[in-house]
Design an enzyme around this catalytic site. Structure first.
Site, PDB file in Angstrom:
ATOM      1  N   GLY A 158      47.492  36.331  24.990  1.00 26.22           N
ATOM      2  CA  GLY A 158      46.908  35.381  24.508  1.00 26.22           C
ATOM      3  C   GLY A 158      46.847  35.441  22.744  1.00 26.22           C
ATOM      4  N   LEU A 159      47.380  34.423  21.695  1.00 26.74           N
ATOM      5  CA  LEU A 159      46.725  34.099  20.719  1.00 26.74           C
ATOM      6  C   LEU A 159      45.003  34.417  20.846  1.00 26.74           C
ATOM      7  CD1 LEU A 159      48.389  31.310  19.479  1.00 26.74           C
ATOM      8  CD2 LEU A 159      48.867  33.977  18.403  1.00 26.74           C
ATOM      9  N   SER A 160      44.904  35.014  19.863  1.00 28.45           N
ATOM     10  CA  SER A 160      43.234  35.325  19.035  1.00 28.45           C
ATOM     11  C   SER A 160      42.937  34.097  19.104  1.00 28.45           C
ATOM     12  CB  SER A 160      43.277  35.922  17.412  1.00 28.45           C
ATOM     13  OG  SER A 160      41.857  35.405  17.228  1.00 28.45           O
ATOM     14  N   ALA A 161      41.682  33.847  19.991  1.00 28.70           N
ATOM     15  CA  ALA A 161      40.668  31.908  19.721  1.00 28.70           C
ATOM     16  C   ALA A 161      41.643  31.391  20.936  1.00 28.70           C
ATOM     17  CB  ALA A 161      40.961  31.323  18.912  1.00 28.70           C
ATOM     18  N   SER A 162      42.591  32.333  22.204  1.00 28.68           N
ATOM     19  CA  SER A 162      43.353  31.204  22.807  1.00 28.68           C
ATOM     20  C   SER A 162      42.059  31.105  24.272  1.00 28.68           C
ATOM     21  CB  SER A 162      44.302  31.289  23.556  1.00 28.68           C
ATOM     22  OG  SER A 162      44.134  33.598  24.114  1.00 28.68           O
ATOM     23  N   GLY A 163      40.952  31.728  24.416  1.00 25.98           N
ATOM     24  CA  GLY A 163      39.688  31.921  25.346  1.00 25.98           C
ATOM     25  C   GLY A 163      40.234  33.239  26.144  1.00 25.98           C
ATOM     26  N   LYS A 164      40.221  34.212  25.721  1.00 26.64           N
ATOM     27  CA  LYS A 164      40.990  35.245  26.758  1.00 26.64           C
ATOM     28  C   LYS A 164      40.092  36.025  27.158  1.00 26.64           C
ATOM     29  CE  LYS A 164      43.580  38.009  23.981  1.00 26.64           C
ATOM     30  NZ  LYS A 164      43.652  36.302  23.427  1.00 26.64           N
ATOM     31  N   SER A 165      38.841  36.433  26.564  1.00 23.50           N
ATOM     32  CA  SER A 165      37.562  37.015  26.325  1.00 23.50           C
ATOM     33  C   SER A 165      36.270  35.802  27.564  1.00 23.50           C
ATOM     34  CB  SER A 165      36.845  37.687  25.938  1.00 23.50           C
ATOM     35  OG  SER A 165      37.489  37.842  25.328  1.00 23.50           O
TER      36      SER A 165
ATOM     37  N   SER B  34      42.018  42.006  28.492  1.00 23.42           N
ATOM     38  CA  SER B  34      41.894  40.771  26.642  1.00 23.42           C
ATOM     39  C   SER B  34      41.895  41.507  25.870  1.00 23.42           C
ATOM     40  CB  SER B  34      40.879  39.868  27.500  1.00 23.42           C
ATOM     41  OG  SER B  34      39.771  40.448  27.277  1.00 23.42           O
TER      42      SER B  34
END
Lengths: 223, 223
Positions: B37-44, B127
């Site tokens: 997913g995009l950066s800042a999507s919440g993956k981490s 992630s």
């Protein structure tokens, strides 16, 4: 920020999970158990039995060896090209061969993977000849004290050559394999390893038990 | 050859421990949970909470992310030279930069490491933005069915850019970062992912619970 979980009263946090948290929850400490020794010294067999003993105690353990590393992470250029569709240039660049530099990078990557397992709270058991002190010491230096255990699987060249289960020594003596450790490439024994296993006299099971006893005594199998 | 252990009546074998053996003893199935997913999507954040939820159930789980990969296994050329003492040539050859080829090799190695964790019976949660379908599909193809779960952390570019916790989108818009996914480099959404998480509406904890429910339902948390 922490998030409370009303169902279980466990609080989740948004930051990275720490090594200490993982160890407390898994009730074991992650560590790299680095075996080094001549071909046919018994590394793989001892590592396999140690892994079984740990798993039977419910402890997460994993063996890194040539089979699962050289065919995956550290593929040679040819495999990268044929199996991963890499260009000639990329395959040559990223692939791992058998030059001294390539062997060094091979060991470095294995050390990094073992460190990830160790960080995950898993007991990583590596079984590679890893003949050079410099490469092994670099892996040790990349870990904190107590998170790297060097195990010298000690056997005389004469005994290893007599065992020769894969006929590799015979081929090396015949010049069919070049740069074979112990024959035309040096093996540098550890200077100050945590454990020395004498496989001239100990069976693989006895050797594995010796290492298991060390891990138990030093508290690795508890939180 | 198998060795009997008189103390416990467990029999050790000399061959490699199988994935199935490990899973039976650890009472869980190894798998790669691949978040994209995009950066800042919440993956981490989602990955961290999922890892905690699994560990609190006594399940071995580990998150692979930029922090533990880019500073270790996939160091850049400069770090290889300065920290590992590599020659300029070796550092350039083995180091990972940010070209398309380098990004591909970065993802390939991460996929191989996740596969090792999965083989070890551990639930590996990755992630990484991993924006290209080709790279993700190569990782999937390197795993058996059921051993790779693609999780699309879906968020609109507008929302991600509004969150921008590290100010990266701002820098990318200002031209201070080149090749930033979503701005001047494409993000290719998964075509047929196992799980889609809608982080426009779900909280990180709800998203983690959704993935945990999938793992539970599909039997990954049992032998």
């Amino acid at each position: 920020m922490t998030l409370s979980n009303k169902d279980t009263n466990i609080t989740w946090h948004e930051g990275a999970v720490t090594r200490e948290e993982r160890q407390a929850l898994l009730k074991q400490k992650g560590v790299t158990v680095w075996m080094t020794g001549l071909s046919a010294s018994g590394k793989s067999t001892i590592a396999s039995i140690l892994e079984q003993m740990l798993l039977h105690q419910g402890k997460a353990a994993y063996r890194l060896d040539g089979d699962n590393i050289r065919f995956g992470l550290n593929k040679d250029p040819k495999s990268l090209k044929e199996k991963s569709g890499y260009s000639d240039e990329a395959a040559k660049r990223f692939g791992i061969g058998f030059s001294a530099e390539d062997r060094g990078e091979n060991i470095r990557r294995i050390g990094e993977v073992a460190k990830l397992f160790s960080d995950a709270g898993v007991i990583a058991v590596t079984s590679f000849i890893s003949p050079y002190i410099k490469d092994r010491d670099a892996v040790r230096a990349n870990n904190k004290p107590g998170e790297f255990i060097e195990v010298y699987i000690n056997v005389s060249l004469a005994t290893a050559e007599k065992r020769d289960p894969k006929g590799l020594y015979k081929k090396a003596r015949a010049g069919e394999i070049k740069g074979f450790t112990g024959i035309d490439d040096p093996y540098e024994a550890p200077v100050n390893p945590e454990i020395v296993v004498d496989t001239e006299n100990a069976s693989p099971e006895e050797a594995a038990k010796q290492i298991l006893a060390y891990l138990t005594d030093k508290g690795y199998l508890a939180a």
